[in-house]
Design a protein around this motif. Structure first.
Motif, PDB file in Angstrom:
ATOM      1  N   GLY A  59       0.944  -1.105  -0.195  1.00 52.90           N
ATOM      2  CA  GLY A  59      -0.001  -0.011  -0.017  1.00 52.90           C
ATOM      3  C   GLY A  59       0.694   1.219   0.243  1.00 52.90           C
ATOM      4  N   ILE A  60       2.243   1.008  -0.007  1.00 51.21           N
ATOM      5  CA  ILE A  60       3.081   2.389  -0.082  1.00 51.21           C
ATOM      6  C   ILE A  60       3.611   2.661  -1.529  1.00 51.21           C
ATOM      7  N   ASP A  61       4.264   2.097  -1.874  1.00 50.02           N
ATOM      8  CA  ASP A  61       4.961   2.484  -3.137  1.00 50.02           C
ATOM      9  C   ASP A  61       4.426   1.660  -4.554  1.00 50.02           C
ATOM     10  N   ALA A  63       5.426   0.768  -7.293  1.00 54.23           N
ATOM     11  CA  ALA A  63       6.445  -0.062  -7.876  1.00 54.23           C
ATOM     12  C   ALA A  63       6.447  -1.546  -7.360  1.00 54.23           C
ATOM     13  N   ASP A  64       5.895  -1.419  -5.683  1.00 53.69           N
ATOM     14  CA  ASP A  64       5.946  -2.410  -5.260  1.00 53.69           C
ATOM     15  C   ASP A  64       4.944  -3.777  -5.408  1.00 53.69           C
ATOM     16  N   ILE A  65       4.114  -3.310  -6.333  1.00 51.66           N
ATOM     17  CA  ILE A  65       2.943  -4.419  -6.482  1.00 51.66           C
ATOM     18  C   ILE A  65       3.535  -5.539  -7.294  1.00 51.66           C
ATOM     19  N   HIS A  66       3.359  -6.533  -6.919  1.00 52.37           N
ATOM     20  CA  HIS A  66       3.881  -7.688  -7.756  1.00 52.37           C
ATOM     21  C   HIS A  66       2.659  -8.846  -7.910  1.00 52.37           C
ATOM     22  N   TRP A  67       2.535  -9.183  -9.029  1.00 57.50           N
ATOM     23  CA  TRP A  67       1.539 -10.090  -9.795  1.00 57.50           C
ATOM     24  C   TRP A  67       1.862 -11.525  -9.008  1.00 57.50           C
ATOM     25  N   ILE A  68       0.909 -12.035  -8.197  1.00 54.84           N
ATOM     26  CA  ILE A  68       1.251 -13.513  -7.960  1.00 54.84           C
ATOM     27  C   ILE A  68       0.110 -14.309  -8.136  1.00 54.84           C
ATOM     28  N   GLY A  69      -0.784 -13.879  -8.982  1.00 55.01           N
ATOM     29  CA  GLY A  69      -1.937 -14.702  -9.631  1.00 55.01           C
ATOM     30  C   GLY A  69      -2.829 -15.068  -8.536  1.00 55.01           C
ATOM     31  N   LEU A  70      -3.322 -16.401  -8.439  1.00 52.55           N
ATOM     32  CA  LEU A  70      -4.256 -16.802  -7.571  1.00 52.55           C
ATOM     33  C   LEU A  70      -3.650 -17.099  -6.127  1.00 52.55           C
ATOM     34  N   ASP A  71      -2.424 -16.784  -5.763  1.00 54.65           N
ATOM     35  CA  ASP A  71      -1.973 -17.286  -4.493  1.00 54.65           C
ATOM     36  C   ASP A  71      -2.665 -16.813  -3.135  1.00 54.65           C
ATOM     37  N   ASN A  72      -3.151 -15.559  -3.302  1.00 62.17           N
ATOM     38  CA  ASN A  72      -3.909 -15.110  -2.437  1.00 62.17           C
ATOM     39  C   ASN A  72      -5.093 -15.778  -1.931  1.00 62.17           C
ATOM     40  N   TYR A  73      -5.936 -16.228  -3.071  1.00 61.13           N
ATOM     41  CA  TYR A  73      -7.065 -16.940  -3.060  1.00 61.13           C
ATOM     42  C   TYR A  73      -6.757 -18.391  -2.481  1.00 61.13           C
TER      43      TYR A  73
ATOM     44  N   ILE B  94      -1.491   5.037  10.730  1.00 57.76           N
ATOM     45  CA  ILE B  94      -0.429   5.560  10.614  1.00 57.76           C
ATOM     46  C   ILE B  94       0.060   5.575   9.074  1.00 57.76           C
ATOM     47  N   THR B  95      -0.074   4.303   8.553  1.00 57.72           N
ATOM     48  CA  THR B  95       0.354   4.127   7.195  1.00 57.72           C
ATOM     49  C   THR B  95      -0.238   5.190   5.988  1.00 57.72           C
ATOM     50  N   SER B  96      -1.481   5.141   6.252  1.00 54.16           N
ATOM     51  CA  SER B  96      -2.197   6.216   5.330  1.00 54.16           C
ATOM     52  C   SER B  96      -2.014   7.691   5.822  1.00 54.16           C
ATOM     53  N   TYR B  97      -1.853   7.854   6.801  1.00 53.18           N
ATOM     54  CA  TYR B  97      -1.472   9.228   7.562  1.00 53.18           C
ATOM     55  C   TYR B  97      -0.277   9.819   6.969  1.00 53.18           C
ATOM     56  N   LEU B  98       0.805   8.742   7.117  1.00 53.82           N
ATOM     57  CA  LEU B  98       2.238   9.227   6.569  1.00 53.82           C
ATOM     58  C   LEU B  98       2.315   9.484   4.992  1.00 53.82           C
TER      59      LEU B  98
END
Lengths: 312, 437
Positions: A59-61, A63-73, B94-98
């Motif tokens: 949820g921050i950068d 660029a850090d989004i990584h595709w992992i397919g169905l792993d979450n499910y 905190i995460t969204s705040y920052l």
């Protein structure tokens, strides 16, 4: 969902043959803006969640989004201890709400609709919890359930002693305690809806039933209830939606920390994973998609069946 | 749309248009708003103002921070605009705040939790501030204020130890001895139970489930030592390791002596039962003092270090979380904010703060301890004599892992403390999701 009704009135008002260029621009604008808002605030986030559910992301950068397919499910269904309890609790919640407070609300509405004495006072009293936000309802019941100083344990004469009942702490009990708190409010909601329906009910039908010799029960089950079908549909949809999206009461009664043993719900698991210091947006989104699918399936099946019957 | 309303509306056509036009404007503004804030910043920075985001929502810390910011304003001529948010809410958002438009300076915790945001570049390094304040701090504190890259990101304000608290008068009345060894500790709890007391005050209901972690940390530190504890916290060791199981086995000996109904009670209510002499002991932090309203009782409160379980590890490790401040990633008034942080790191500031809130300890070596009460003095000695200082589980580990996996697992286990290995297996199966390294 809530912004949907803003669009339809406009086209109905339009009379195409008489429209000049100015009117056409005007219409485009007043339809276009809400439509854009709907797409931007409802559909875009929904689709984004669907997309994110196949990734890992903190949820921050971006660029850090990584595709992992169905792993979450795969993880959620096979290796996430609170998931199946949450599904079970959601189902319990739905059944409980549909079988107890909803019929009870209807029953109350039916009784209060007969011109009994003090009916307005009763109506107000039962509807009062509905005026409060669910979070406030939670705070009220927190006081009632407190093991040391709470009203309930006080009435049982067990407050502060060793044999008090731990309503919210006991994982076998807390879900039911929360359900009672939520029903307390739900009943009033259903009652007022049904009462509104009953006010619009044609009394001639009741008279006719009485002339035919129907008793109170028969009148209600054979005449009033079927005739109030539109209201019934609304009530059922509301009950299903309220049950599936139930969150606030549990969140407050659980102490505002997300899921607790015995009180896991899908909505809580979603916030557990998304809100917080180290968020797992992808994982949370996958859970949200599961909830979305379940909700759509429940509501969809119901509506399709209903409209199909209507068409025949 | 009723029939009555239709005609008048048609007659006053421009009126309707104006109304819709207004709505259109509102809609456009609503659509534009997120875009605008996304590229905002810069404008509106006032060189005379420093903004300060505080999690000190409770009465005592709020008053203490107010006295600190007031003193800084007098000192520097800058205004501090404080934005106070309730403690739990602050942490959760905190995460969204920052990532949004945070205040220039904000309250936070030392250790892994600070390093996480430093790694994500959501805060600014403070090496130049530390050049000025560094001489006043011990090496252990410096260590806690540095990110993984070796730069400083944190200015500490205070810390406070966790220990086993009790009332002196109760121990005297009943002839209880302070236990040093685990077996003595268990024997004491048994005796207290026989005497009709709740041996260990406990309230981990509602949002207070974190309070059980103090006992977990200590039992683990005493059973397996500091190094294992830290490896476990940082996700480097399997939770199904038999050493972790040994921790739960020890803890299980204690579990039956926890106050009844703990899962439905707040920590404040539990602390109150200790103050009322209904409970014999409490494994808790010095912040227990915030619950005391009668100064006579404060003098009657004492604590002992968590008992020794394995002689190899003794009682050397002390759990003492450190709180302090950080600088947001793009402060609007960087010069002013750094001046403020320098002030916050000063000995005088700590004295000011501790003057209002006596349930914490200053970490600045130069801060006067003259005004400390007996409990604070003893706490300071305990921390000073510590061989290792741990923070608190959710500060030594990934807080998400602790709050969504470890806590629900351990609270559930503690209510029926039988299947320890099953609980650990559940926790272990989630570990890889949080620690990828």
């Amino acid at each position: 969902m809530s912004s949907a009704p803003t669009t339809p009135p406009a086209p109905r008002r339009a009379r195409p043959r008489r429209l000049g260029t100015g009117d056409r621009i005007f219409l485009t604008v007043i339809i276009g803006i809400p439509l854009a808002a709907l797409l931007f605030f409802v559909w875009l986030p929904a689709l984004a969640s669907l997309g994110l559910s196949f990734t890992t992301w903190d949820g921050i950068d971006l660029a850090d989004i990584h595709w992992i397919g169905l792993d979450n499910y795969k993880e959620i269904f096979t290796n996430y201890p609170p998931f199946w309890p949450a599904v079970r609790h959601n189902v319990i919640w739905l059944l409980f709400t549909a079988l107890l407070p909803t019929p009870f609300g209807i029953f109350l509405a039916y009784q209060l609709d007969r011109k009994i004495r003090f009916t307005r006072i009763y109506q107000t009293a039962i509807f009062l919890p509905m005026v409060l936000s669910l979070a406030v309802v939670g705070f009220i019941w927190e006081i009632i359930y407190n093991p040391d100083t709470g009203l309930l344990n006080g009435l049982l004469g067990a407050a502060g002693s060793s044999h008090h009942i731990d309503w919210l702490g006991n994982p076998d009990l807390n879900l039911w305690a929360v359900l009672v708190a939520s029903s307390w409010r739900h009943t009033g909601y259903i009652m007022i809806l049904y009462l509104a329906g009953l006010k619009g009910f044609d009394p001639a039908l009741k008279e006719a039933a009485a002339l035919d010799g129907a008793n109170g029960r028969q009148t209600f089950l054979r005449v009033v209830f079927p005739a109030l079908k539109p209201v019934n549909v609304i009530i059922l949809v509301i009950t299903v939606m309220e049950s599936l999206r139930s969150f606030d009461v549990v969140y407050v009664l659980g102490g505002g920390v997300g899921s607790k043993p015995g009180m896991e719900l899908l909505s809580l698991l979603i916030t557990d994973n998304i809100i917080g210091e180290s968020s797992h947006i992808g994982y949370g989104s996958a859970l949200a998609v599961v909830l979305l699918v379940v909700s759509l399936a429940a509501i969809g099946t119901f509506l399709v069946q209903n409209f199909r019957k209507e068409d025949q | 749309m009723t029939q009555q309303s239709r005609n008048p509306l048609a007659a006053r056509d421009p009126g309707r248009r104006r109304v819709v036009g207004g709505l259109f404007g509102l809609g456009a503004a609503a659509l534009a708003a997120p875009v605008l804030t996304a590229c905002g910043g810069g404008a509106g920075a006032d060189p005379k103002t420093v903004t300060f985001g505080s999690n000190g929502g409770d009465a005592t810390p709020k008053k203490a921070y107010a006295s600190v910011t007031g003193a800084f304003a007098k000192d520097s001529g800058l205004t501090v605009k404080t934005n106070t948010v309730d403690h739990d809410t602050f942490q959760k958002s905190i995460t969204s705040y920052l990532q949004g438009t945070p205040d220039d300076v904000f309250t936070w915790f030392a250790g892994y939790r600070m390093q996480y945001f430093a790694k994500k570049k959501l805060c600014s390094p403070l090496d130049d501030v530390w050049d000025k304040i560094g001489v006043d701090f011990s090496d252990a504190t410096k260590q806690l204020s540095r990110g993984e890259d070796g730069k400083y990101y944190f200015v500490p304000l205070y810390n406070y130890p966790w220990a086993v608290f009790y009332r002196k008068s109760l121990f005297k009345e009943r002839g209880y001895q302070v236990p040093q060894k685990w077996s003595e500790f268990i024997a004491l709890t048994k005796r207290m139970k026989k005497d009709g007391l709740s041996p260990i005050a406990s309230g981990y209901g509602g949002g207070d489930s974190w309070s059980i972690l103090g006992a977990f940390d200590y039992v683990n530190l005493r059973t397996n030592g500091y190094d294992f504890h830290m490896s476990l916290m940082r996700g480097k060791v399997s939770w199904t390791d038999k050493r972790a199981l040994a921790t739960l086995d020890h803890w299980r000996e204690l579990a039956p002596y926890y106050q009844q109904g703990a899962a439905g009670r707040s920590w404040q209510d539990a602390a109150q039962s200790l103050l009322d002499k209904k409970s014999g002991m409490a494994v808790i932090g010095l912040f227990l003092g915030q619950q005391i309203t009668d100064e006579k009782i404060r003098a009657d409160i004492d604590f002992f270090p968590f008992p020794e379980i394995d002689a190899a590890h003794g009682q050397g490790a002390v759990e003492a979380p450190t709180d302090g401040f950080m600088l947001s990633r793009r402060p609007k008034n960087e010069a002013g904010a750094k001046k403020f942080l320098e002030f916050l790191g000063g000995a005088h500031t700590e004295e000011l703060y501790m003057g209002v809130d006596p349930s914490n300890l200053a970490v600045n070596d130069k801060a006067s301890t003259g005004s400390y009460n007996a409990l604070q003095k003893k706490s300071a000695d305990l921390i000073a004599s510590a061989k290792q200082i741990s923070q608190f589980a959710d500060r030594d580990s990934d807080p998400g892992f602790i709050s969504t996996v470890v806590l629900p697992g351990l609270t559930e286990w503690l209510s029926h403390p039988d299947d320890g290995s099953g609980t650990l297996k559940k926790i272990e199966s989630q570990r890889s999701r949080f620690f990828t390294a």
